[in-house]
Design a protein around this motif. Sequence first.
Motif, mmCIF file in Angstrom:
data_model
loop_
_atom_site.group_PDB
_atom_site.id
_atom_site.type_symbol
_atom_site.label_atom_id
_atom_site.label_comp_id
_atom_site.label_asym_id
_atom_site.label_seq_id
_atom_site.Cartn_x
_atom_site.Cartn_y
_atom_site.Cartn_z
ATOM 1 N N GLY A 3 3.689 1.853 -13.726
ATOM 2 C CA GLY A 3 4.993 2.372 -13.304
ATOM 3 C C GLY A 3 4.937 3.623 -12.456
ATOM 4 O O GLY A 3 5.977 4.223 -12.168
ATOM 5 N N ARG A 4 3.750 4.036 -12.041
ATOM 6 C CA ARG A 4 3.633 5.218 -11.179
ATOM 7 C C ARG A 4 2.353 5.125 -10.365
ATOM 8 O O ARG A 4 1.430 4.383 -10.699
ATOM 9 N N GLN A 5 2.333 5.883 -9.282
ATOM 10 C CA GLN A 5 1.122 5.969 -8.476
ATOM 11 C C GLN A 5 0.031 6.676 -9.270
ATOM 12 O O GLN A 5 0.279 7.699 -9.909
ATOM 13 N N LEU A 32 -5.221 9.064 -14.199
ATOM 14 C CA LEU A 32 -5.900 7.942 -14.824
ATOM 15 C C LEU A 32 -6.274 8.258 -16.268
ATOM 16 O O LEU A 32 -6.158 7.399 -17.160
ATOM 17 N N ALA A 33 -6.706 9.488 -16.506
ATOM 18 C CA ALA A 33 -7.042 9.883 -17.874
ATOM 19 C C ALA A 33 -5.806 9.888 -18.765
ATOM 20 O O ALA A 33 -5.867 9.548 -19.956
ATOM 21 N N GLU A 34 -4.689 10.244 -18.181
ATOM 22 C CA GLU A 34 -3.427 10.279 -18.928
ATOM 23 C C GLU A 34 -2.912 8.872 -19.218
ATOM 24 O O GLU A 34 -2.458 8.579 -20.334
ATOM 25 N N ALA A 35 -2.979 7.989 -18.230
ATOM 26 C CA ALA A 35 -2.446 6.632 -18.381
ATOM 27 C C ALA A 35 -3.396 5.697 -19.122
ATOM 28 O O ALA A 35 -2.958 4.738 -19.764
ATOM 29 N N LYS A 36 -4.692 5.938 -18.988
ATOM 30 C CA LYS A 36 -5.730 5.115 -19.629
ATOM 31 C C LYS A 36 -5.562 3.611 -19.375
ATOM 32 O O LYS A 36 -5.541 2.806 -20.316
ATOM 33 N N PRO A 37 -5.425 3.195 -18.122
ATOM 34 C CA PRO A 37 -5.303 1.748 -17.862
ATOM 35 C C PRO A 37 -6.608 1.031 -18.218
ATOM 36 O O PRO A 37 -7.686 1.458 -17.824
ATOM 37 N N GLU A 38 -6.487 -0.069 -18.955
ATOM 38 C CA GLU A 38 -7.675 -0.781 -19.421
ATOM 39 C C GLU A 38 -8.241 -1.721 -18.360
ATOM 40 O O GLU A 38 -9.416 -2.104 -18.438
ATOM 41 N N ASN A 39 -7.407 -2.083 -17.403
ATOM 42 C CA ASN A 39 -7.849 -2.992 -16.349
ATOM 43 C C ASN A 39 -6.902 -2.859 -15.166
ATOM 44 O O ASN A 39 -5.951 -2.058 -15.205
ATOM 45 N N ALA A 40 -7.132 -3.643 -14.129
ATOM 46 C CA ALA A 40 -6.319 -3.540 -12.921
ATOM 47 C C ALA A 40 -4.870 -3.928 -13.185
ATOM 48 O O ALA A 40 -3.946 -3.338 -12.614
ATOM 49 N N GLU A 88 -7.075 0.178 -5.176
ATOM 50 C CA GLU A 88 -7.663 0.153 -3.839
ATOM 51 C C GLU A 88 -6.609 0.347 -2.753
ATOM 52 O O GLU A 88 -6.833 1.079 -1.774
ATOM 53 N N ALA A 89 -5.455 -0.288 -2.895
ATOM 54 C CA ALA A 89 -4.383 -0.123 -1.913
ATOM 55 C C ALA A 89 -3.811 1.285 -1.959
ATOM 56 O O ALA A 89 -3.457 1.867 -0.920
ATOM 57 N N GLN A 90 -3.711 1.850 -3.154
ATOM 58 C CA GLN A 90 -3.222 3.226 -3.273
ATOM 59 C C GLN A 90 -4.170 4.198 -2.575
ATOM 60 O O GLN A 90 -3.742 5.162 -1.925
ATOM 61 N N ILE A 91 -5.456 3.950 -2.694
ATOM 62 C CA ILE A 91 -6.444 4.784 -2.008
ATOM 63 C C ILE A 91 -6.303 4.652 -0.491
ATOM 64 O O ILE A 91 -6.345 5.650 0.247
ATOM 65 N N ALA A 92 -6.137 3.428 -0.004
ATOM 66 C CA ALA A 92 -5.985 3.215 1.432
ATOM 67 C C ALA A 92 -4.762 3.948 1.967
ATOM 68 O O ALA A 92 -4.798 4.536 3.056
ATOM 69 N N HIS A 127 0.815 -1.211 0.000
ATOM 70 C CA HIS A 127 0.000 0.000 0.000
ATOM 71 C C HIS A 127 0.854 1.268 0.000
ATOM 72 O O HIS A 127 0.382 2.331 -0.418
ATOM 73 N N ASN A 128 2.105 1.157 0.430
ATOM 74 C CA ASN A 128 3.007 2.313 0.367
ATOM 75 C C ASN A 128 3.869 2.313 -0.884
ATOM 76 O O ASN A 128 4.790 3.127 -1.009
ATOM 77 N N GLY A 129 3.591 1.408 -1.818
ATOM 78 C CA GLY A 129 4.344 1.343 -3.065
ATOM 79 C C GLY A 129 5.107 0.046 -3.197
ATOM 80 O O GLY A 129 5.061 -0.827 -2.314
ATOM 81 N N PRO A 130 5.833 -0.130 -4.303
ATOM 82 C CA PRO A 130 6.620 -1.353 -4.506
ATOM 83 C C PRO A 130 7.600 -1.571 -3.358
ATOM 84 O O PRO A 130 8.106 -0.619 -2.758
ATOM 85 N N VAL A 131 7.868 -2.829 -3.054
ATOM 86 C CA VAL A 131 8.806 -3.171 -1.975
ATOM 87 C C VAL A 131 10.166 -3.419 -2.614
ATOM 88 O O VAL A 131 10.347 -4.368 -3.387
#
Length: 390
Positions: free
Chosen positions: A285-287, A270-278, A189-193, A158-162
């Motif tokens: 590569g970024r938060q 999100l609009a910039e990255a346009k991820p199609e799914n989880a 969801e983890a990024q939101i938490a 949740h705090n980013g990659p380990v």
Amino acid sequence: MTPERAAYATMWEESRGRFHDEAPSETRTPFQRDRDRIVHCSAFRRLGHKTQVFISPEGDHIRTRLTHSLEVAQIARSIARALGADEDLTEAIALAHDLGHTPFGHVGEDALDEIMQPFGGFDHNDQALRILTRLEMRYPTHPGLNLTWEALEGVVKHNGPVRDDPLPLTLSEVNAGFDLEVGTHAGLEAQIAAISDDIAYNHHDMDDGLRARLFTIGQVREAVPHVDAAFASVDRDYVDLPRPVRIAEAVRRLIGEMVADVLAEARRRLAEAKPENAAALRAAGRQMVAFSAGMAGREKSLKAFLFANMYRAPAVNEERADGMRIIGELFRYYLNKPHRLPEIWRDACAGPFDATTARTVADYIAGMTDRFAHRQYKHLFAGTTRLRLS
């Protein structure tokens, strides 16, 4: 009505499953079951008597790890709904994020990490994973809560990659059999938490510090411009509010500003990255969920004020010293005399000063509440010379 999930949300229908196979529930999604298991576990209940900042606070209104976790979950669920994330998974991660904390707040973790250095150290995030996969005993066929891959991944990352090399002990063991893809970002969801944790503790710690009169409203207003602006807006709208109400309204507005900023920045990314799914979101590569540059600067200024005027305040420092001493003495005692541990812990020990024994003692102490640690310390050391390792 259940809000529509975005394409980049973590879909419970596509969960990667659990460590141990289970029949699905007829009434709950896998992530709802994860949340419920966390709420019902012993470690979650113990958070009600674990410190957020103050050690064994006397005031009924001072926050504990439990109240903090509930506040984080509330903020996280609101953001998740606005962004189309899975609310139940978000809430589960938020509720679990502090399970690994020791008694006496961060000072307890510092003490255990220092004394556990010969045995692999101590980290509260790794301890949370240890609780979820090893220490909670609620099922006849396996240890742990048997959460989904997505919930465990969220707690771990949740705090980013380990990036740790080597990985912490429990994470290394779990990851070997249940690859959590530690080098990537977690799901939405983890990024939101994680960011909800930042929002909650900054402002609620300020609230607690003002309640405890570690600093004044004037001092925080003078040092932190956006806090000054919030109080100024409250004073323009209301005349002669009682002090507690004035503080509560300012805190509410500050939290609202941060949530609005996070939503705007996350939507932009999100609009910039346009991820199609989880999966695409994890591989971006970024938060995706973050403060804007301006809000990040404001958050940093509030953190700096709280560090100087609260976390390192003389009264808190005195408590920190007491907490360090209690944790150290208890660890040394049980490491030297593991036969004095309760039976369920004693059976896991190999003998005095053994690495397995040290980890078991750390698990036992980390699970203590503030008041239980105080009681154990008084019981073991009242009227005796403090034990030191030779």
